[in-house]
Design a protein around this motif. Structure first.
Motif, PDB file in Angstrom:
ATOM      1  N   ALA A  97      13.339  -3.153   2.558  1.00 40.03           N
ATOM      2  CA  ALA A  97      13.931  -3.627   3.808  1.00 40.03           C
ATOM      3  C   ALA A  97      15.022  -2.674   4.287  1.00 40.03           C
ATOM      4  CB  ALA A  97      14.548  -5.024   3.598  1.00 40.03           C
ATOM      5  N   PRO A  98      15.190  -2.523   5.600  1.00 43.04           N
ATOM      6  CA  PRO A  98      14.360  -3.160   6.623  1.00 43.04           C
ATOM      7  C   PRO A  98      13.228  -2.254   7.133  1.00 43.04           C
ATOM      8  CG  PRO A  98      16.295  -2.202   7.646  1.00 43.04           C
ATOM      9  CD  PRO A  98      16.376  -1.863   6.172  1.00 43.04           C
ATOM     10  N   LEU A  99      13.139  -1.043   6.577  1.00 45.44           N
ATOM     11  CA  LEU A  99      12.227  -0.044   7.148  1.00 45.44           C
ATOM     12  C   LEU A  99      11.767   0.902   6.054  1.00 45.44           C
ATOM     13  CD1 LEU A  99      11.378   1.037  10.048  1.00 45.44           C
ATOM     14  CD2 LEU A  99      13.271   2.644   9.820  1.00 45.44           C
ATOM     15  N   ARG A 100      10.441   1.011   5.834  1.00 47.70           N
ATOM     16  CA  ARG A 100       9.961   1.942   4.814  1.00 47.70           C
ATOM     17  C   ARG A 100       8.678   2.620   5.294  1.00 47.70           C
ATOM     18  NH1 ARG A 100       7.173  -0.772   0.453  1.00 47.70           N
ATOM     19  NH2 ARG A 100       6.565   1.245  -0.337  1.00 47.70           N
ATOM     20  N   LEU A 101       8.374   3.716   4.614  1.00 47.63           N
ATOM     21  CA  LEU A 101       7.208   4.517   4.973  1.00 47.63           C
ATOM     22  C   LEU A 101       5.989   4.038   4.178  1.00 47.63           C
ATOM     23  CD1 LEU A 101       6.371   7.216   6.481  1.00 47.63           C
ATOM     24  CD2 LEU A 101       6.915   8.377   4.329  1.00 47.63           C
ATOM     25  N   VAL A 102       4.803   4.088   4.797  1.00 45.17           N
ATOM     26  CA  VAL A 102       3.555   3.795   4.077  1.00 45.17           C
ATOM     27  C   VAL A 102       2.530   4.871   4.455  1.00 45.17           C
ATOM     28  CG1 VAL A 102       1.700   2.122   3.688  1.00 45.17           C
ATOM     29  CG2 VAL A 102       4.030   1.296   4.102  1.00 45.17           C
ATOM     30  N   VAL A 103       2.078   5.601   3.452  1.00 42.38           N
ATOM     31  CA  VAL A 103       1.087   6.684   3.660  1.00 42.38           C
ATOM     32  C   VAL A 103      -0.073   6.413   2.701  1.00 42.38           C
ATOM     33  CG1 VAL A 103       0.832   9.179   3.923  1.00 42.38           C
ATOM     34  CG2 VAL A 103       3.124   8.190   3.877  1.00 42.38           C
ATOM     35  N   PRO A 104      -1.120   5.724   3.164  1.00 39.00           N
ATOM     36  CA  PRO A 104      -2.051   5.101   2.221  1.00 39.00           C
ATOM     37  C   PRO A 104      -2.899   6.061   1.401  1.00 39.00           C
ATOM     38  CG  PRO A 104      -2.847   4.863   4.483  1.00 39.00           C
ATOM     39  CD  PRO A 104      -1.452   5.410   4.565  1.00 39.00           C
ATOM     40  N   TRP A 105      -3.028   7.324   1.790  1.00 37.98           N
ATOM     41  CA  TRP A 105      -3.870   8.230   1.002  1.00 37.98           C
ATOM     42  C   TRP A 105      -3.055   9.007  -0.049  1.00 37.98           C
ATOM     43  CZ3 TRP A 105      -2.269   9.423   5.967  1.00 37.98           C
ATOM     44  CH2 TRP A 105      -1.689  10.664   6.189  1.00 37.98           C
ATOM     45  N   LYS A 106      -1.762   8.711  -0.118  1.00 38.60           N
ATOM     46  CA  LYS A 106      -0.898   9.385  -1.090  1.00 38.60           C
ATOM     47  C   LYS A 106      -0.415   8.394  -2.139  1.00 38.60           C
ATOM     48  CE  LYS A 106       0.673  12.881   2.160  1.00 38.60           C
ATOM     49  NZ  LYS A 106       0.433  14.132   1.432  1.00 38.60           N
ATOM     50  N   TYR A 107       0.028   8.913  -3.284  1.00 35.48           N
ATOM     51  CA  TYR A 107       0.586   8.035  -4.313  1.00 35.48           C
ATOM     52  C   TYR A 107       1.786   7.276  -3.743  1.00 35.48           C
ATOM     53  CZ  TYR A 107      -2.498  10.372  -7.597  1.00 35.48           C
ATOM     54  OH  TYR A 107      -3.624  10.849  -8.238  1.00 35.48           O
ATOM     55  N   GLY A 108       1.973   6.057  -4.285  1.00 36.61           N
ATOM     56  CA  GLY A 108       2.961   5.133  -3.725  1.00 36.61           C
ATOM     57  C   GLY A 108       4.363   5.684  -3.608  1.00 36.61           C
ATOM     58  N   PHE A 109       4.734   6.662  -4.454  1.00 39.30           N
ATOM     59  CA  PHE A 109       6.129   7.117  -4.402  1.00 39.30           C
ATOM     60  C   PHE A 109       6.467   7.870  -3.121  1.00 39.30           C
ATOM     61  CE2 PHE A 109       4.089  10.583  -6.869  1.00 39.30           C
ATOM     62  CZ  PHE A 109       4.565  11.715  -6.222  1.00 39.30           C
ATOM     63  N   LYS A 110       5.414   8.284  -2.363  1.00 42.57           N
ATOM     64  CA  LYS A 110       5.711   8.903  -1.057  1.00 42.57           C
ATOM     65  C   LYS A 110       6.241   7.857  -0.069  1.00 42.57           C
ATOM     66  CE  LYS A 110       4.781  12.759  -0.088  1.00 42.57           C
ATOM     67  NZ  LYS A 110       5.614  13.974  -0.301  1.00 42.57           N
ATOM     68  N   GLY A 111       5.996   6.579  -0.361  1.00 43.00           N
ATOM     69  CA  GLY A 111       6.403   5.500   0.556  1.00 43.00           C
ATOM     70  C   GLY A 111       7.870   5.154   0.394  1.00 43.00           C
ATOM     71  N   ILE A 112       8.724   6.018   0.860  1.00 43.75           N
ATOM     72  CA  ILE A 112      10.178   5.871   0.688  1.00 43.75           C
ATOM     73  C   ILE A 112      10.692   4.609   1.389  1.00 43.75           C
ATOM     74  CG2 ILE A 112      10.566   7.466   2.634  1.00 43.75           C
ATOM     75  CD1 ILE A 112      13.140   8.383   1.248  1.00 43.75           C
TER      76      ILE A 112
END
Ligand code: MTE
Length: 315
Positions: free
Chosen positions: A221-236
């Motif tokens: 919260a309140p805002l995060r990144l989601v990049v579905p073709w990359k490993y989850g840790f890219k989703g800061i």
């Protein structure tokens, strides 16, 4: 397994994101703040029923129709080292974190740098539900109904210049509210980055919610990144700064252990982690392992971004 869908929403439970944010602001200053915020679930455990709902969410055709990971798993099995390194720590230790008010600094190679409060940052954009697979580098996966907006739509507003080759992201630094930041398990603040074409890809989103409700603290919260073709840790998670850069920006896990974590971190069953195979994964809630798919199953949409690149080298 039971498929969990967002529960039926009564009109009385509905709030718009801006109303929700304003209400939080108001509550912060009110004598009833403690009680009311506890009632909103800031310190009580958040459940699918108590999470603050969002409205006007359109369904995206880019969603997978796979079975959703239950809300309880999505919000209680987390990686958010700012709140501790165990999977249960983020849910247990993030109750004091205050995601409102929030502002995001936009900097670097663009015509419109500045500091924008969250409401203005996302106001012109319509919220979408994007059901994506999340493949963690630790070889487990989930299917999560995110609520968010395409990152490209946000970035375009700041008019990146021709020198903007990458986008760098930074998580908030608040050791008082984030007990994990008082220990040197990683270099703080957490930072991540994408190449400009990855950032502008239609699959890349900024999430403000999941399961039709605002993001729980433990999910960024309140805002995060989601990049579905990359490993989850890219989703800061809990992003406070976005910077357009000319050079490839540093990333937290690469700083921590460059042999094991590269800048690209595309899901790739053919490139094993030095300490374990990436060929299979355990979908949370399932017993048998399943095969990991190239680019996490999004190869048709994203493989062309990496044409001609040696993915063994650029892992
Ligand atoms: N962002 C920050 N700031 N700190 C973190 O420790 N962990 C990452 C990523 N974003 C992390 C982070 C990792 S390893 C994963 S797998 C995902 O968040 C997990 O997201 P989730 O807990 O919402 O499933």
């Amino acid at each position: 397994m039971l498929i969990k869908r967002p529960p039926d929403i009564k009109p009385s439970e509905i709030t718009s994101l801006s109303l929700y944010l304003r209400r939080r602001e108001f509550l912060k200053d009110s004598a009833l703040a403690g009680l009311a915020i506890a009632g909103l679930g800031a310190s009580a455990p958040i459940t699918a029923a108590t999470a603050e709902k969002l409205v006007n969410i359109r369904k995206s055709p880019l969603s997978t129709n796979e079975e959703l990971t239950p809300f309880e798993a999505v919000t209680n099995y987390n990686n958010f080292y700012e709140f501790g390194t165990d999977k249960e720590d983020p849910a247990a230790n993030s109750g004091k974190f205050k995601p409102h008010p929030w502002s995001v600094q936009v900097a670097g190679q663009c015509a419109k740098p500045g500091t924008y409060n969250l409401e203005d940052f996302i106001k012109p954009h319509a919220l979408e539900e994007r059901i994506y697979r999340l493949r963690c580098v630790e070889a487990w996966s989930m299917v999560i109904p995110w609520v968010g907006i395409p990152l490209a739509d946000v970035l375009k507003r700041f008019e990146p210049t021709g020198n903007a080759k990458y986008v760098a992201f930074t998580t908030v630094m608040r050791p008082n509210e984030m007990p994990g930041q008082r220990r040197a398990v990683l270099e703080w603040p957490y930072v991540e980055g994408l190449r400009m074409d990855e950032a502008m890809h239609p699959l890349t989103i900024l999430a403000v919610g999941l399961y039709g409700a605002v993001l729980p603290n433990q999910n960024g919260a309140p805002l995060r990144l989601v990049v579905p073709w990359k490993y989850g840790f890219k989703g800061i998670k809990s992003i406070v700064k976005i910077e357009f850069t000319e050079n490839q920006p540093p990333t937290t896990w690469n700083i921590s252990n460059g042999q094991e974590y590269g800048f690209y971190s595309n899901v790739n069953p053919e490139v094993d982690h030095p300490r374990w195979s990436q060929g299979k994964e355990r979908r949370i809630g399932e017993f048998l392992k399943r095969k990991t798919l190239m680019f996490n199953g999004y190869a048709d949409q994203v493989a062309s971004l990496y044409t001609g690149m040696d993915l063994q080298k650029f892992y």
